[in-house]
Design a protein around this motif. Sequence first.
Motif, PDB file in Angstrom:
ATOM      1  N   THR A  31      -0.375 -20.366   2.445  1.00  0.00           N
ATOM      2  CA  THR A  31       0.398 -20.174   0.801  1.00  0.00           C
ATOM      3  C   THR A  31       0.337 -18.965   0.353  1.00  0.00           C
ATOM      4  OG1 THR A  31      -1.714 -20.474   0.080  1.00  0.00           O
ATOM      5  CG2 THR A  31      -0.340 -22.606   0.528  1.00  0.00           C
ATOM      6  N   ALA A  32      -0.210 -17.572   1.102  1.00  0.00           N
ATOM      7  CA  ALA A  32      -0.166 -16.447   0.458  1.00  0.00           C
ATOM      8  C   ALA A  32      -0.448 -15.369   1.488  1.00  0.00           C
ATOM      9  CB  ALA A  32      -1.054 -16.430  -0.612  1.00  0.00           C
ATOM     10  N   CYS A  33      -0.027 -14.127   1.073  1.00  0.00           N
ATOM     11  CA  CYS A  33      -0.254 -12.986   1.830  1.00  0.00           C
ATOM     12  C   CYS A  33      -0.300 -11.924   1.048  1.00  0.00           C
ATOM     13  CB  CYS A  33       1.034 -12.770   2.712  1.00  0.00           C
ATOM     14  SG  CYS A  33       0.981 -11.427   4.072  1.00  0.00           S
ATOM     15  N   PRO A  34      -1.774 -11.411   0.956  1.00  0.00           N
ATOM     16  CA  PRO A  34      -2.089 -10.162   0.087  1.00  0.00           C
ATOM     17  C   PRO A  34      -1.300  -8.776   0.702  1.00  0.00           C
ATOM     18  CG  PRO A  34      -3.900 -10.992   1.509  1.00  0.00           C
ATOM     19  CD  PRO A  34      -2.835 -11.910   1.719  1.00  0.00           C
ATOM     20  N   VAL A  35      -0.531  -8.214  -0.322  1.00  0.00           N
ATOM     21  CA  VAL A  35       0.085  -7.224  -0.041  1.00  0.00           C
ATOM     22  C   VAL A  35      -0.316  -5.980  -1.022  1.00  0.00           C
ATOM     23  CG1 VAL A  35       2.469  -6.198   0.208  1.00  0.00           C
ATOM     24  CG2 VAL A  35       1.651  -8.596   1.261  1.00  0.00           C
ATOM     25  N   ALA A  36      -0.629  -4.862  -0.488  1.00  0.00           N
ATOM     26  CA  ALA A  36      -1.047  -3.924  -1.478  1.00  0.00           C
ATOM     27  C   ALA A  36       0.102  -2.666  -1.114  1.00  0.00           C
ATOM     28  CB  ALA A  36      -2.210  -3.272  -1.243  1.00  0.00           C
ATOM     29  N   PRO A  37       0.670  -2.420  -2.308  1.00  0.00           N
ATOM     30  CA  PRO A  37       1.995  -1.296  -2.436  1.00  0.00           C
ATOM     31  C   PRO A  37       1.493  -0.147  -1.409  1.00  0.00           C
ATOM     32  CG  PRO A  37       2.285  -2.447  -4.715  1.00  0.00           C
ATOM     33  CD  PRO A  37       0.700  -2.923  -4.063  1.00  0.00           C
ATOM     34  N   ALA A  38       0.375   0.398  -1.739  1.00  0.00           N
ATOM     35  CA  ALA A  38      -0.201   1.519  -0.773  1.00  0.00           C
ATOM     36  C   ALA A  38      -0.268   1.398   0.588  1.00  0.00           C
ATOM     37  CB  ALA A  38      -1.694   1.883  -1.413  1.00  0.00           C
TER      38      ALA A  38
ATOM     39  N   VAL B 107       7.912 -12.488  -6.927  1.00  0.00           N
ATOM     40  CA  VAL B 107       8.788 -11.783  -8.054  1.00  0.00           C
ATOM     41  C   VAL B 107       7.870 -10.725  -8.649  1.00  0.00           C
ATOM     42  CG1 VAL B 107       9.835 -11.690 -10.323  1.00  0.00           C
ATOM     43  CG2 VAL B 107      10.108 -13.827  -8.616  1.00  0.00           C
ATOM     44  N   ALA B 108       6.651 -10.602  -8.854  1.00  0.00           N
ATOM     45  CA  ALA B 108       5.823  -9.707  -9.390  1.00  0.00           C
ATOM     46  C   ALA B 108       5.582  -8.731  -8.678  1.00  0.00           C
ATOM     47  CB  ALA B 108       4.441 -10.131  -9.853  1.00  0.00           C
ATOM     48  N   LEU B 109       5.388  -9.126  -6.908  1.00  0.00           N
ATOM     49  CA  LEU B 109       5.244  -8.184  -5.951  1.00  0.00           C
ATOM     50  C   LEU B 109       6.392  -7.352  -5.766  1.00  0.00           C
ATOM     51  CD1 LEU B 109       3.663  -6.731  -3.612  1.00  0.00           C
ATOM     52  CD2 LEU B 109       4.653  -8.714  -2.209  1.00  0.00           C
ATOM     53  N   THR B 110       7.613  -7.740  -5.819  1.00  0.00           N
ATOM     54  CA  THR B 110       8.902  -7.027  -5.550  1.00  0.00           C
ATOM     55  C   THR B 110       8.741  -6.202  -6.759  1.00  0.00           C
ATOM     56  OG1 THR B 110       9.773  -9.152  -4.671  1.00  0.00           O
ATOM     57  CG2 THR B 110      11.250  -7.481  -5.494  1.00  0.00           C
ATOM     58  N   ASP B 111       8.671  -6.502  -7.984  1.00  0.00           N
ATOM     59  CA  ASP B 111       8.834  -5.463  -8.909  1.00  0.00           C
ATOM     60  C   ASP B 111       7.854  -4.270  -8.869  1.00  0.00           C
ATOM     61  OD1 ASP B 111      10.575  -7.165 -10.336  1.00  0.00           O
ATOM     62  OD2 ASP B 111       9.125  -7.997 -11.826  1.00  0.00           O
ATOM     63  N   ARG B 112       6.401  -4.647  -8.289  1.00  0.00           N
ATOM     64  CA  ARG B 112       5.574  -3.506  -8.001  1.00  0.00           C
ATOM     65  C   ARG B 112       6.203  -2.622  -7.065  1.00  0.00           C
ATOM     66  NH1 ARG B 112       1.871  -7.720  -8.206  1.00  0.00           N
ATOM     67  NH2 ARG B 112       0.963  -6.940  -5.923  1.00  0.00           N
ATOM     68  N   LEU B 113       6.669  -3.324  -6.061  1.00  0.00           N
ATOM     69  CA  LEU B 113       7.245  -2.471  -4.810  1.00  0.00           C
ATOM     70  C   LEU B 113       8.366  -1.630  -5.174  1.00  0.00           C
ATOM     71  CD1 LEU B 113       6.813  -5.174  -1.848  1.00  0.00           C
ATOM     72  CD2 LEU B 113       5.327  -3.174  -2.364  1.00  0.00           C
TER      73      LEU B 113
ATOM     74  N   SER C 114       9.005  -0.345  -7.957  1.00  0.00           N
ATOM     75  CA  SER C 114       8.492   0.760  -8.954  1.00  0.00           C
ATOM     76  C   SER C 114       7.603   1.881  -8.069  1.00  0.00           C
ATOM     77  CB  SER C 114       7.347   0.037 -10.042  1.00  0.00           C
ATOM     78  OG  SER C 114       8.264  -0.672 -10.836  1.00  0.00           O
ATOM     79  N   ALA C 115       6.950   1.313  -7.139  1.00  0.00           N
ATOM     80  CA  ALA C 115       6.276   2.193  -6.384  1.00  0.00           C
ATOM     81  C   ALA C 115       7.169   3.030  -5.407  1.00  0.00           C
ATOM     82  CB  ALA C 115       5.315   1.448  -5.354  1.00  0.00           C
ATOM     83  N   GLY C 116       8.387   2.520  -4.911  1.00  0.00           N
ATOM     84  CA  GLY C 116       9.225   2.949  -4.216  1.00  0.00           C
ATOM     85  C   GLY C 116      10.003   4.134  -4.995  1.00  0.00           C
ATOM     86  N   ARG C 117      10.152   3.719  -6.175  1.00  0.00           N
ATOM     87  CA  ARG C 117      11.044   4.656  -7.038  1.00  0.00           C
ATOM     88  C   ARG C 117      10.109   5.763  -7.307  1.00  0.00           C
ATOM     89  NH1 ARG C 117      11.806   1.202 -11.453  1.00  0.00           N
ATOM     90  NH2 ARG C 117      13.820   0.597 -10.350  1.00  0.00           N
ATOM     91  N   LEU C 118       8.802   5.777  -7.660  1.00  0.00           N
ATOM     92  CA  LEU C 118       8.024   6.898  -7.573  1.00  0.00           C
ATOM     93  C   LEU C 118       8.010   7.722  -6.516  1.00  0.00           C
ATOM     94  CD1 LEU C 118       4.824   5.264  -9.425  1.00  0.00           C
ATOM     95  CD2 LEU C 118       6.427   6.946 -10.360  1.00  0.00           C
ATOM     96  N   LEU C 119       8.084   7.092  -5.369  1.00  0.00           N
ATOM     97  CA  LEU C 119       8.142   7.703  -3.981  1.00  0.00           C
ATOM     98  C   LEU C 119       9.456   8.387  -3.517  1.00  0.00           C
ATOM     99  CD1 LEU C 119       5.417   5.626  -2.169  1.00  0.00           C
ATOM    100  CD2 LEU C 119       4.899   7.954  -2.975  1.00  0.00           C
ATOM    101  N   GLY C 120      10.466   7.991  -4.100  1.00  0.00           N
ATOM    102  CA  GLY C 120      11.799   8.497  -3.700  1.00  0.00           C
ATOM    103  C   GLY C 120      12.157   7.521  -2.382  1.00  0.00           C
ATOM    104  N   ILE C 121      11.810   6.381  -2.540  1.00  0.00           N
ATOM    105  CA  ILE C 121      12.300   5.398  -1.433  1.00  0.00           C
ATOM    106  C   ILE C 121      12.914   4.342  -1.949  1.00  0.00           C
ATOM    107  CG2 ILE C 121      11.434   3.998   0.502  1.00  0.00           C
ATOM    108  CD1 ILE C 121       9.149   5.955   0.827  1.00  0.00           C
TER     109      ILE C 121
END
Length: 170
Positions: free
Chosen positions: A84-91, A123-129, A131-138
Amino acid sequence: VGGLAATAGIGESKAARVVAALELGRRAATPTSSPMSRVATSHDVVALVAPRLRDADVEHFVALALDAKNRPLALIDVAKGSITACPVAPADVFRAVLREAAPAVVFAHNHPSGDPQPSPEDVALTDRLVSAGRLLGIHVGDHVIIAREGHFSFLDAGLLARRPPRGVSA
């Protein structure tokens, strides 16, 4: 392996061989992209990753690193979770993408339940990813959820911005 090894006449060794043979067959059936192929739509993403994810018993999260012309550089296994879940850390995600020197990435994961609709956590994970991508230029090109009953694309649903033309910052 455990359930198969319990079958009469099949021990741990034979069960491991059968499982390995099935995995090799699955990998052989997975289409590989040629260096000239582009990932232009969610259907392209599905064609590349669905054979690996569609029938998995637990959630898997992968990143498809892309070059500047949206050609696949690498398919990165990011995380493996539960049914039911898969923990994913943007880092963790972007550490692997940065190793590929990829200016763009597409994410995909499966829903073993068979329903491709995103959860609030997706949805929340996608938003975080994004945002993180934008900061890294990806650029995050899409997040595709794959299930037996089809797929869901955040880009197709209008929940992600298309890649801006070259020279225009997002």
